[in-house]
Write a protein that holds these residues in place. Structure first.
Motif, mmCIF file in Angstrom:
data_model
loop_
_atom_site.group_PDB
_atom_site.id
_atom_site.type_symbol
_atom_site.label_atom_id
_atom_site.label_comp_id
_atom_site.label_asym_id
_atom_site.label_seq_id
_atom_site.Cartn_x
_atom_site.Cartn_y
_atom_site.Cartn_z
ATOM 1 N N GLY A 139 0.799 -1.218 0.000
ATOM 2 C CA GLY A 139 0.000 0.000 0.000
ATOM 3 C C GLY A 139 0.828 1.263 0.000
ATOM 4 O O GLY A 139 0.273 2.361 -0.186
ATOM 5 N N GLY A 140 2.111 1.141 0.185
ATOM 6 C CA GLY A 140 2.989 2.297 0.225
ATOM 7 C C GLY A 140 3.400 2.781 -1.154
ATOM 8 O O GLY A 140 2.945 2.258 -2.185
ATOM 9 N N SER A 141 4.280 3.788 -1.164
ATOM 10 C CA SER A 141 4.723 4.415 -2.409
ATOM 11 C C SER A 141 6.240 4.527 -2.439
ATOM 12 O O SER A 141 6.896 4.625 -1.389
ATOM 13 C CB SER A 141 4.123 5.818 -2.538
ATOM 14 N N LEU A 142 6.765 4.526 -3.637
ATOM 15 C CA LEU A 142 8.178 4.807 -3.892
ATOM 16 C C LEU A 142 8.273 5.559 -5.204
ATOM 17 O O LEU A 142 7.428 5.388 -6.087
ATOM 18 C CB LEU A 142 9.001 3.513 -4.009
ATOM 19 N N ARG A 143 9.332 6.354 -5.329
ATOM 20 C CA ARG A 143 9.615 6.994 -6.608
ATOM 21 C C ARG A 143 11.029 6.625 -7.026
ATOM 22 O O ARG A 143 11.999 6.907 -6.313
ATOM 23 C CB ARG A 143 9.476 8.510 -6.535
ATOM 24 N N LEU A 144 11.125 6.021 -8.196
ATOM 25 C CA LEU A 144 12.415 5.700 -8.784
ATOM 26 C C LEU A 144 12.850 6.820 -9.711
ATOM 27 O O LEU A 144 12.020 7.435 -10.387
ATOM 28 C CB LEU A 144 12.342 4.393 -9.568
ATOM 29 N N SER A 145 14.145 7.052 -9.751
ATOM 30 C CA SER A 145 14.717 8.038 -10.662
ATOM 31 C C SER A 145 15.796 7.377 -11.504
ATOM 32 O O SER A 145 16.468 6.446 -11.052
ATOM 33 C CB SER A 145 15.344 9.198 -9.891
ATOM 34 N N CYS A 146 15.957 7.873 -12.719
ATOM 35 C CA CYS A 146 17.006 7.379 -13.604
ATOM 36 C C CYS A 146 17.648 8.591 -14.274
ATOM 37 O O CYS A 146 16.989 9.292 -15.054
ATOM 38 C CB CYS A 146 16.440 6.435 -14.640
ATOM 39 N N ALA A 147 18.904 8.812 -13.947
ATOM 40 C CA ALA A 147 19.644 9.923 -14.532
ATOM 41 C C ALA A 147 20.349 9.455 -15.796
ATOM 42 O O ALA A 147 21.080 8.459 -15.781
ATOM 43 C CB ALA A 147 20.653 10.463 -13.526
ATOM 44 N N GLN A 167 6.830 6.864 -10.547
ATOM 45 C CA GLN A 167 6.106 7.006 -9.289
ATOM 46 C C GLN A 167 5.255 5.755 -9.106
ATOM 47 O O GLN A 167 4.416 5.448 -9.970
ATOM 48 C CB GLN A 167 5.218 8.253 -9.308
ATOM 49 N N MET A 168 5.467 5.061 -8.021
ATOM 50 C CA MET A 168 4.772 3.804 -7.761
ATOM 51 C C MET A 168 3.916 3.958 -6.506
ATOM 52 O O MET A 168 4.451 4.186 -5.412
ATOM 53 C CB MET A 168 5.785 2.672 -7.583
ATOM 54 N N ASN A 169 2.621 3.851 -6.681
ATOM 55 C CA ASN A 169 1.677 3.963 -5.569
ATOM 56 C C ASN A 169 0.940 2.643 -5.387
ATOM 57 O O ASN A 169 0.927 1.793 -6.278
ATOM 58 C CB ASN A 169 0.670 5.081 -5.838
ATOM 59 N N SER A 170 0.319 2.498 -4.236
ATOM 60 C CA SER A 170 -0.459 1.293 -3.924
ATOM 61 C C SER A 170 0.341 0.031 -4.226
ATOM 62 O O SER A 170 -0.148 -0.896 -4.881
ATOM 63 C CB SER A 170 -1.770 1.297 -4.729
ATOM 64 N N LEU A 171 1.544 0.003 -3.741
ATOM 65 C CA LEU A 171 2.439 -1.110 -4.052
ATOM 66 C C LEU A 171 1.944 -2.413 -3.450
ATOM 67 O O LEU A 171 1.353 -2.434 -2.351
ATOM 68 C CB LEU A 171 3.851 -0.806 -3.564
ATOM 69 N N LYS A 172 2.187 -3.487 -4.196
ATOM 70 C CA LYS A 172 1.772 -4.826 -3.797
ATOM 71 C C LYS A 172 2.998 -5.727 -3.676
ATOM 72 O O LYS A 172 4.022 -5.467 -4.324
ATOM 73 C CB LYS A 172 0.835 -5.406 -4.852
#
Length: 117
Positions: free
Chosen positions: A15-23, A81-86
């Motif tokens: 249910g949590g969130s993470l944001r990945l970045s790629c430079a 942006q990843m929300n509602s993670l499973k």
């Protein structure tokens, strides 16, 4: 030589969130379509989301409505942006760059995302 450096992975509860970045560095960012792939243990690498320099996006059915890919052409960076993670989102996530109208493509080193309580 194009280089892709991912960041932002980690451990998150369901249910949590993470944001990945790629430079991105080493070439003209805008002529590359950028994407995120993932690979879970024992499974094939699969496309998660992609976005062209012109803004056309594509998502896998498993993440539609939960994940959003974006890019900042001024910063040469693509985000996921990843929300509602499973728990089934657990995988190594890879950044991918493919040059438009070319077979040239590059991969990042990957970043681990673990969804667990």
């Amino acid at each position: 030589q194009v280089q892709l450096v991912e960041s932002g992975g980690g451990l998150v509860q369901p249910g949590g969130s993470l944001r990945l970045s790629c430079a991105f560095s080493g070439s003209a960012f805008v002529i590359y379509a950028m994407g995120w792939y993932r690979q879970a243990p024992g499974k094939q690498r699969e496309l998660v989301a992609s976005r062209t320099g012109g803004g056309i996006t594509n998502y896998s059915d498993s993440v539609k409505g939960r994940f959003t890919i974006s890019r900042d052409n001024a910063k040469n960076t693509v985000y996921l942006q990843m929300n509602s993670l499973k728990p089934e989102d657990t995988a190594v996530y890879y950044c991918h760059a493919s040059r438009i109208m070319s077979a040239t493509a590059y991969w990042g080193q990957g970043t681990q995302v673990t969804v667990s309580s």
